[in-house]
Design a protein around this motif. Sequence first.
Motif, short mmCIF file in Angstrom:
data_model
loop_
_atom_site.label_atom_id
_atom_site.label_comp_id
_atom_site.label_asym_id
_atom_site.label_seq_id
_atom_site.Cartn_x
_atom_site.Cartn_y
_atom_site.Cartn_z
N TRP A 297 -1.16 9.16 -8.48
CA TRP A 297 -0.81 7.77 -8.76
C TRP A 297 -0.08 7.10 -7.60
CZ3 TRP A 297 -3.28 5.48 -12.47
CH2 TRP A 297 -3.81 6.25 -13.51
N TRP A 298 0.39 7.89 -6.65
CA TRP A 298 0.91 7.30 -5.42
C TRP A 298 -0.19 6.55 -4.69
CZ3 TRP A 298 4.99 10.65 -2.42
CH2 TRP A 298 5.99 11.04 -3.31
N ALA A 299 -1.42 7.08 -4.75
CA ALA A 299 -2.54 6.42 -4.09
C ALA A 299 -2.82 5.05 -4.71
CB ALA A 299 -3.79 7.31 -4.18
N VAL A 300 -2.64 4.93 -6.02
CA VAL A 300 -2.87 3.65 -6.69
C VAL A 300 -1.89 2.59 -6.18
CG1 VAL A 300 -2.90 2.47 -8.91
CG2 VAL A 300 -3.81 4.79 -8.72
N TRP A 301 -0.60 2.94 -6.17
CA TRP A 301 0.41 1.98 -5.71
C TRP A 301 0.20 1.64 -4.23
CZ3 TRP A 301 2.95 -0.64 -9.14
CH2 TRP A 301 3.21 -0.08 -10.39
N ARG A 302 -0.18 2.63 -3.46
CA ARG A 302 -0.39 2.43 -2.03
C ARG A 302 -1.53 1.44 -1.80
NH1 ARG A 302 -4.18 5.42 0.86
NH2 ARG A 302 -3.93 5.41 3.12
N ASN A 303 -2.65 1.62 -2.48
CA ASN A 303 -3.79 0.73 -2.30
C ASN A 303 -3.54 -0.65 -2.90
OD1 ASN A 303 -6.44 2.17 -1.20
ND2 ASN A 303 -5.28 3.68 -2.37
N GLY A 304 -2.83 -0.71 -4.02
CA GLY A 304 -2.52 -2.01 -4.61
C GLY A 304 -1.64 -2.85 -3.71
N LEU A 305 -0.61 -2.24 -3.14
CA LEU A 305 0.29 -2.98 -2.25
C LEU A 305 -0.44 -3.38 -0.97
CD1 LEU A 305 3.15 -4.03 -1.82
CD2 LEU A 305 3.76 -1.79 -0.84
N PHE A 306 -1.30 -2.50 -0.46
CA PHE A 306 -2.08 -2.83 0.73
C PHE A 306 -2.96 -4.04 0.47
CE2 PHE A 306 -6.07 -2.39 3.10
CZ PHE A 306 -5.59 -2.34 4.39
N ALA A 307 -3.58 -4.10 -0.69
CA ALA A 307 -4.46 -5.22 -1.02
C ALA A 307 -3.69 -6.54 -1.07
CB ALA A 307 -5.15 -4.96 -2.36
N VAL A 308 -2.50 -6.50 -1.68
CA VAL A 308 -1.69 -7.72 -1.79
C VAL A 308 -1.29 -8.23 -0.41
CG1 VAL A 308 0.50 -8.66 -2.63
CG2 VAL A 308 -0.88 -7.17 -4.11
N VAL A 309 -0.81 -7.32 0.44
CA VAL A 309 -0.37 -7.71 1.78
C VAL A 309 -1.54 -8.25 2.60
CG1 VAL A 309 0.58 -6.85 3.95
CG2 VAL A 309 1.59 -6.14 1.78
N VAL B 281 0.33 -0.32 9.98
CA VAL B 281 1.62 -0.09 9.31
C VAL B 281 1.47 0.96 8.21
CG1 VAL B 281 3.42 -1.15 7.91
CG2 VAL B 281 2.47 -2.39 9.87
N TRP B 282 0.43 0.85 7.42
CA TRP B 282 0.24 1.79 6.29
C TRP B 282 0.00 3.22 6.79
CZ3 TRP B 282 1.40 -2.56 4.33
CH2 TRP B 282 1.57 -2.73 2.97
N ILE B 283 -0.73 3.38 7.88
CA ILE B 283 -0.98 4.72 8.40
C ILE B 283 0.30 5.31 8.98
CG2 ILE B 283 -2.21 6.03 10.16
CD1 ILE B 283 -3.81 5.25 7.65
N ALA B 284 1.08 4.50 9.70
CA ALA B 284 2.33 5.01 10.25
C ALA B 284 3.30 5.43 9.14
CB ALA B 284 2.98 3.94 11.15
N ALA B 285 3.49 4.55 8.15
CA ALA B 285 4.40 4.89 7.05
C ALA B 285 3.83 6.00 6.19
CB ALA B 285 4.66 3.64 6.20
N GLY B 286 2.53 5.95 5.92
CA GLY B 286 1.92 6.97 5.09
C GLY B 286 1.97 8.35 5.72
N ALA C 72 -12.00 -2.25 -3.47
CA ALA C 72 -13.24 -3.01 -3.52
C ALA C 72 -13.03 -4.41 -4.06
CB ALA C 72 -14.26 -2.25 -4.37
N LEU C 73 -12.22 -4.53 -5.10
CA LEU C 73 -11.94 -5.85 -5.66
C LEU C 73 -11.17 -6.73 -4.67
CD1 LEU C 73 -11.02 -4.96 -9.35
CD2 LEU C 73 -13.02 -6.22 -8.56
N ALA C 74 -10.25 -6.10 -3.95
CA ALA C 74 -9.52 -6.85 -2.93
C ALA C 74 -10.47 -7.37 -1.86
CB ALA C 74 -8.43 -5.98 -2.30
N GLY C 75 -11.51 -6.55 -1.53
CA GLY C 75 -12.50 -7.01 -0.57
C GLY C 75 -13.26 -8.22 -1.06
N LEU C 76 -13.65 -8.20 -2.34
CA LEU C 76 -14.34 -9.36 -2.90
C LEU C 76 -13.46 -10.61 -2.88
CD1 LEU C 76 -16.30 -7.91 -5.96
CD2 LEU C 76 -17.27 -8.88 -3.87
N VAL C 77 -12.21 -10.43 -3.29
CA VAL C 77 -11.29 -11.58 -3.32
C VAL C 77 -11.06 -12.13 -1.91
CG1 VAL C 77 -8.92 -12.29 -3.85
CG2 VAL C 77 -10.18 -10.83 -5.45
N SER C 78 -10.89 -11.22 -0.95
CA SER C 78 -10.63 -11.68 0.42
C SER C 78 -11.81 -12.46 0.99
CB SER C 78 -10.30 -10.48 1.32
OG SER C 78 -11.40 -9.61 1.41
N TRP C 79 -13.04 -12.00 0.73
CA TRP C 79 -14.19 -12.74 1.24
C TRP C 79 -14.41 -14.04 0.48
CZ3 TRP C 79 -14.95 -11.52 5.80
CH2 TRP C 79 -14.93 -10.20 6.25
N LEU C 80 -14.04 -14.07 -0.78
CA LEU C 80 -14.10 -15.32 -1.53
C LEU C 80 -13.14 -16.34 -0.95
CD1 LEU C 80 -14.97 -17.03 -3.98
CD2 LEU C 80 -13.21 -15.86 -5.33
#
Length: 489
Positions: A210-222, A249-254, A84-92
């Motif tokens: 906690w794998w979900a946390v790293w997965r979503n964090g990296l997705f947000a950065v990319v 990419v994330w769905i294929a690798a995930g 959600a925060l990544a969404g706010l940052v991206s629209w900003l």
Amino acid sequence: MTRPGTQSREPDAYRTIPMFAPARPRVPSAQPAAAPDRARWNNFTRTDLQTQPMLIVPPTAASTGRKAGAGEGLALSISSALGALAGLVSWLLAAHLLPQAEVGHAAGVVSAFILIAGIAQLNLGLGLIRWLPVAGRHAPPLVWRSLLLIMPLSAVAGLGYVLFVPDLARTVAGPHGPPALGMCLFALAAAGWGVFVVHDYILVAIGRPWWAVWRNGLFAVVRITLLVVLGTTLGAQGVVLSWVGPIVVWIAAGSLVLLVVVRRFARAHAGTGVMPTRSEVVGFLAPTATAQVGYTLLLNQVPLVVILRFGPESGAAFFIAWQATVVLETAANYYMHSLSAGWAREPERAAELTSSSRRRLLVIFLPLLALGALLAGPGLSIFGAGYASAADMLRLLLLGLAFRLVVVHELGVRTAAGHGMAYARLHTASTLLVLVVALVVPASTVPDPGGVSSALLPVTLGYVAVQVVCAAHVVLVRMLGRAPGSRAA
């Protein structure tokens, strides 16, 4: 083993536990009595038994339920908050990089495929977090059947949507691209996002929260990085592609990662496993999926209603304030989803898990709501002066969300208890009431000297009133003992 009164060269590795048993009656015998190995106490004998090694089993998920439940809930909350925060940052960033019209086109496409994916998930994420912890050897087919249902359904629904709204396909394809390309990319984004969120639930259910946390964090950065690169060159199409590319990419690798970890989970529980019956699946998903559709519409439809009724400027400010509350509400909902996994592992601790989850939910999120209210003005001013006037409106929304935490907790309890109809009734009622408020509250027909906050004051006050009423209903039902966990709701 060492007998009483003797010494051993090597100490016994295992302690002897005295066992008492009735003594046998004496039988005359011509044989001389052997040396006694037993010390007689009246009618009982104390016998030295052969000692055997005792297998010490490491603590299981059930024995560490308290820590696991807290960790799973926190991991889900952080994952959702990152998204959600990544969404706010991206629209900003998009607002600063692109013209307002381009941002509007891109936001329409992203909102559309997220809406379709959320509906096509059929609430299977919550179902899997209930069923996977006890699925054992049945885990792989349960996971893949769910994913192979969601992806085609999302893709077909996405294709149907762009057929009726061709402007979405033109935005995705770009000014010079064929509409067919835009349709295919839109359907691919809907199919990918349909299972993207479900992957998080699967990781939590099999003990990898906690794998979900790293997965979503990296997705947000990319995604944010691609938005800056592609948005400046391709406009609205670049914003959309910054979503579509990482999703694929994330769905294929995930999926490859899930193939490995789910099989390992199944092998570790090869001797056990309970597959949900068809009637159980339908009984849980039918009402809860309906409620989830309503919730998905709430998150996307309320801002649209406000924009149409109160104008684009007031509506834009409300959209940003609404997204800020959505960040916290989504995190709270994800936190409560972890209760289903803990409840499935340890149903005998249902009351304890319910109480501890409520306490942690309030301890974590009430301070965040207070901090959000304190920083409402400076936070909205980042988007511009027109948004800063909505600070009071954001504070009222956060106040309403404080009461809604009671409803969020109850929804999590009803989900964990498997009370699908009770979950659907509460969820649908609370969301429809907010939609009714947005639709029927009278709009201002005179110039607004107080700015956006004054113009939308009736809507935000109505939102607070709805949450107070729903929270009071939940507390009353609990006091009467008719809620899940006490009696059937």
